[in-house]
Design an enzyme around this catalytic site. Structure first.
Site, PDB file in Angstrom:
ATOM      1  N   HIS A 104       0.810  -1.219   0.000  1.00 25.96           N
ATOM      2  CA  HIS A 104       0.000   0.000   0.000  1.00 25.96           C
ATOM      3  C   HIS A 104       0.849   1.276   0.000  1.00 25.96           C
ATOM      4  O   HIS A 104       0.351   2.342  -0.325  1.00 25.96           O
ATOM      5  CB  HIS A 104      -0.997  -0.006   1.173  1.00 25.96           C
ATOM      6  N   ASP A 134       0.010  -7.611   1.419  1.00 28.39           N
ATOM      7  CA  ASP A 134       0.457  -6.224   1.576  1.00 28.39           C
ATOM      8  C   ASP A 134       1.974  -6.108   1.532  1.00 28.39           C
ATOM      9  O   ASP A 134       2.574  -5.368   2.309  1.00 28.39           O
ATOM     10  CB  ASP A 134      -0.083  -5.617   2.873  1.00 28.39           C
ATOM     11  N   SER A 212       4.986   2.205   7.817  1.00 22.90           N
ATOM     12  CA  SER A 212       4.586   1.151   6.879  1.00 22.90           C
ATOM     13  C   SER A 212       5.761   0.579   6.121  1.00 22.90           C
ATOM     14  O   SER A 212       6.537   1.324   5.513  1.00 22.90           O
ATOM     15  CB  SER A 212       3.605   1.714   5.850  1.00 22.90           C
TER      16      SER A 212
END
Length: 363
Positions: A104, A134, A212
């Site tokens: 993402h 992901d 992230s």
């Protein structure tokens, strides 16, 4: 993106760590995670957080992606493009220039730049993405930067209470270290494309937007997970001590396929399942994808799946786990219980679509 996490976790938002896209100011709230005891866990005399930082931080990178999103307004004849910027974290995994991050972080990216700890920035090529876990693989020219690959460990041997360290770029604050412990194991998260990520690690090391794709590290300085999602309170979008990392063992299975093909091919059955009433063994078929593999083979709603390809199905979660080990195009026997009798159905598995809620646990 909200999701059900780990079966019955208290209500709240599970936030994908989509980063600041440059369209507004961000207020940073600094939260100190509790320090882990030095030398705890399996590794007697394990490294201190300071030692881990000195060794591993040079291998953690700052990722900036120029993204373009296409939007179609009912008042416009043609779709419009919205440009922005996404930032996140990644880490070097080999001397060939391979960098692991979250899918993402680089979703819809037109270009990706990687910033290293020494201040040098280089362009990266997106080698492949796997939205179902992901994860994404970037590649940089190994001659363009000084690479410091991190050591990959294993998430299987971790225990609740083991010390953890997260290194990343929360809110754009590069090379930030936070500490904590493994809070829980075998959580389940919803991936960006609606599928389930299995065996997720939960940690109370402070993780915020910008972390992230960064590494979750054990007391020996080995990567055990890829930081991906956080759970926040209703009042804000910052860390409240509940973060989730994709297990590094999952990444080890995904990376070779991303490097070879740029994607991961997965089989799917085309069902949504639920628990058997009364706690019985198996998985009740709650819904079928019309024209999907299970539907075409004659599996019916309310059938209870007992086994797939001879592998027992004790819970709805087992359906996804078994499917993850099978290949698209395979013809496998599926044993179901229907009206008190057991039947054997042969199903030809198909390629899992990019998005959807297939082979998942229903409400």
């Amino acid at each position: 993106l909200s999701a059900l996490v780990g079966g019955g976790v208290a209500a709240g938002a599970v936030v994908l760590l989509d980063e600041d896209r440059g369209d507004g100011a961000t207020r940073t709230v600094v939260q100190q995670a509790p320090l882990a005891r030095e030398g705890s866990g399996d590794d007697a005399g394990g490294l201190t957080p300071a030692e881990i930082y000195r060794r591993d931080a040079p291998g953690v990178v700052f990722i900036t992606a120029e993204v373009v999103q296409t939007e179609q307004s009912p008042f416009d004849v043609y779709p419009t493009e919205r440009r922005g910027k996404s930032t996140g974290t990644g880490f070097v995994i080999d001397a060939k220039g391979s960098i692991l991050t979250n899918a993402h972080v680089v979703q819809n990216a037109r270009s990706v730049t990687v910033g290293f700890a020494d201040g040098k920035s280089v362009r990266a090529r997106l080698r492949g993405t796997d939205p179902s876990t992901d994860l994404a693989l970037l590649v940089v020219d190994p001659k363009a930067a000084k690479l410091r690959p991190l050591t990959l460990g294993s998430s299987k041997g971790t225990k609740v209470g083991d010390p953890t360290v997260a290194i990343g770029n929360p809110f754009g604050l590069d090379q930030t270290l936070t500490t904590g412990v493994i809070s829980a194991k075998q959580r389940r998260l919803e991936a960006p494309n609606g599928f389930q990520i299995e065996d997720v690690l939960q940690t109370d090391a402070a993780i915020n937007p910008g972390n992230s794709g960064g590494p979750l590290i054990d007391a020996a300085g080995r990567v055990i997970g890829v930081n991906s999602q956080i759970r926040t309170g209703s009042a804000g979008g910052g860390s409240v001590g509940i973060g989730f990392a994709v297990p590094i063992d999952t990444a080890k299975r995904v990376v070779p396929e991303l490097r070879r093909k740029g994607r991961v091919d997965r089989a799917y059955l085309g069902v949504t399942t639920a628990e058997v009433p009364g706690g019985g063994r198996g998985a009740v078929v709650a819904d079928l994808v019309p024209g999907g593999p299970a539907d075409d083979a004659g599996i019916l709603p309310t059938d209870v799946i007992i086994s797939i390809d001879g592998r027992p199905v004790r819970t709805p979660q087992d359906v996804g786990s078994v499917m993850g080990e099978l290949e698209p195009g395979a013809k496998v026997p599926v044993e179901v219980e229907r009206d008190g009798a057991r039947e054997r159905v042969e199903v030809e598995l198909e390629q899992r679509p990019d998005t959807g809620a297939l082979d998942t646990v229903g409400p």
